[in-house]
Scaffold this motif. Sequence first.
Motif, short mmCIF file in Angstrom:
data_model
loop_
_atom_site.label_atom_id
_atom_site.label_comp_id
_atom_site.label_asym_id
_atom_site.label_seq_id
_atom_site.Cartn_x
_atom_site.Cartn_y
_atom_site.Cartn_z
N TYR A 78 96.42 53.74 65.64
CA TYR A 78 96.31 52.69 64.63
C TYR A 78 97.49 52.70 63.66
CZ TYR A 78 91.95 50.56 66.05
OH TYR A 78 91.01 49.84 66.74
N THR A 82 103.69 48.17 64.04
CA THR A 82 104.37 47.35 65.06
C THR A 82 103.82 45.93 65.17
OG1 THR A 82 102.94 48.34 66.76
CG2 THR A 82 105.12 49.30 66.49
N MET A 97 105.75 42.21 65.10
CA MET A 97 105.71 41.13 66.10
C MET A 97 105.53 39.78 65.40
SD MET A 97 103.56 42.81 69.15
CE MET A 97 104.25 44.19 69.97
N MET A 105 92.98 42.48 60.97
CA MET A 105 92.49 42.75 62.33
C MET A 105 92.47 44.26 62.61
SD MET A 105 94.33 41.40 65.84
CE MET A 105 95.74 42.52 65.93
N GLY A 159 89.35 46.95 62.81
CA GLY A 159 89.21 47.65 64.09
C GLY A 159 89.15 49.16 63.90
N SER A 190 87.22 41.95 62.86
CA SER A 190 88.60 42.13 63.32
C SER A 190 89.06 40.92 64.13
CB SER A 190 88.67 43.40 64.17
OG SER A 190 89.84 43.45 64.92
N THR A 191 88.15 40.42 64.97
CA THR A 191 88.49 39.29 65.85
C THR A 191 88.87 38.04 65.05
OG1 THR A 191 87.08 40.23 67.55
CG2 THR A 191 87.63 37.90 67.79
N TRP A 196 97.32 40.84 74.39
CA TRP A 196 96.59 41.39 73.24
C TRP A 196 95.09 41.47 73.51
CZ3 TRP A 196 98.65 39.88 67.71
CH2 TRP A 196 100.03 40.12 67.66
N TYR A 211 93.22 44.85 74.25
CA TYR A 211 92.74 45.80 73.23
C TYR A 211 91.27 45.60 72.87
CZ TYR A 211 97.76 46.55 72.81
OH TYR A 211 99.07 46.81 73.08
N TYR A 252 88.21 48.24 73.25
CA TYR A 252 87.32 48.52 72.10
C TYR A 252 85.85 48.35 72.51
CZ TYR A 252 85.35 47.75 67.37
OH TYR A 252 84.61 47.80 66.22
N TYR A 300 95.02 51.25 77.16
CA TYR A 300 95.78 50.94 75.94
C TYR A 300 97.27 51.22 76.16
CZ TYR A 300 91.92 50.25 72.52
OH TYR A 300 90.87 49.76 71.80
N LYS A 314 104.81 45.55 74.01
CA LYS A 314 105.96 45.90 73.16
C LYS A 314 107.27 45.70 73.92
CE LYS A 314 103.56 48.77 69.92
NZ LYS A 314 102.16 48.53 70.30
C1 RET Z 1 101.67 47.12 70.19
C2 RET Z 1 100.35 46.96 69.80
C3 RET Z 1 99.62 45.80 69.80
C4 RET Z 1 100.20 44.48 70.22
C5 RET Z 1 98.25 45.89 69.38
C6 RET Z 1 97.38 44.89 69.29
C7 RET Z 1 96.04 45.13 68.93
C8 RET Z 1 95.03 44.20 68.92
C9 RET Z 1 95.28 42.77 69.26
C10 RET Z 1 93.71 44.66 68.58
C11 RET Z 1 92.63 43.88 68.43
C12 RET Z 1 91.24 44.27 68.15
C13 RET Z 1 90.30 43.24 68.15
C14 RET Z 1 90.68 41.80 68.31
C15 RET Z 1 88.84 43.49 67.97
C16 RET Z 1 88.46 44.93 68.16
C17 RET Z 1 89.36 45.84 67.45
C18 RET Z 1 90.83 45.72 67.89
C19 RET Z 1 91.63 46.31 66.73
C20 RET Z 1 91.01 46.58 69.13
#
Ligand code: RET
Length: 248
Positions: free
Chosen positions: A81, A87, A91, A119, A123, A147-148, A190, A193, A197, A218, A226
């Motif tokens: 996290y 990061t 973006m 978000m 999460g 988060s969503t 995305w 993720y 979860y 993940y 990335k």
């Molecule tokens: C490089 C990392 C990236 C692009 C991470 C993106 C993370 C997410 C889009 C996470 C989304 C989540 C939800 C939409 C609901 C549940 C909890 C999360 C944080 C996994």
Amino acid sequence: MLLNVIQTIAPDNYVAFTFFIGYIAMLAASVFFFVERGSVSDKWKMSLLVSALITGIAAVHYYYMRDYNLVTGDSPTFFRYVDWILTVPLMCVEFYLLTRLAGATKSLLWKLILASTWMLVCGYIGEAFNPGGIGSTSHSVTWGVLSTLGYLYILHSVWLGEVAKLSESSGSEVVKKGVRALAWFVLVGWAIYPIGYMCMDGGWLSGIMSPEKIDVWYNLADAINKIGFGLVVYSIAVAESSKDLAKS
Ligand SMILES: *C/C=C(C)/C=C/C=C(C)/C=C/C1=C(C)CCCC1(C)C
């Protein structure tokens, strides 16, 4: 050091292996984006620097996450996290930089940063502070849904909202196509993720994937989102720079 790591990763330990390979890939991508700043015109250098920062920050976290995972055998939720919270807003900065010439404002940038932070904070609360032995469904779902909302805001902005409209009005096919490609990353890449979860204890899909599989999942998502995202930005920068060159 390198030999040492290879010796300690068992051949069937895919989790540690993907952390290891993820580290190398992020580092390589970061060097690439950084060096390639030299081959694009001035106004695109910042975009490539941000791409290099995204993969560079991830490389450092992957280095720690691999060690953490090897030593404890657990999922490095905290490091993950911390990585995301640095990061993902970067973006959002990429979307801002790409549409800035078409008139993107700082307020758009802050809205995207705020939505992504929301978000990720929600999460993290959902994942890390889940009370009860195997995880409470109501806790996981409540924070997952909250988060969503942040995710949907960003999704809306890049597909239909401000970012999409600005890229339409940019007058550049390259920018239009590029922003559309990045919007696909947000929609498909995305989405990996929240699926991960939901597979955790207490989640709607819990039991489908073991915690180790979620880490591999993940790690795969991070590589796509990335490095792939950075490569799209790179290709936009190169194409636009060659137009600038042709003009001058
Ligand atoms: C490089 C990392 C990236 C692009 C991470 C993106 C993370 C997410 C889009 C996470 C989304 C989540 C939800 C939409 C609901 C549940 C909890 C999360 C944080 C996994």
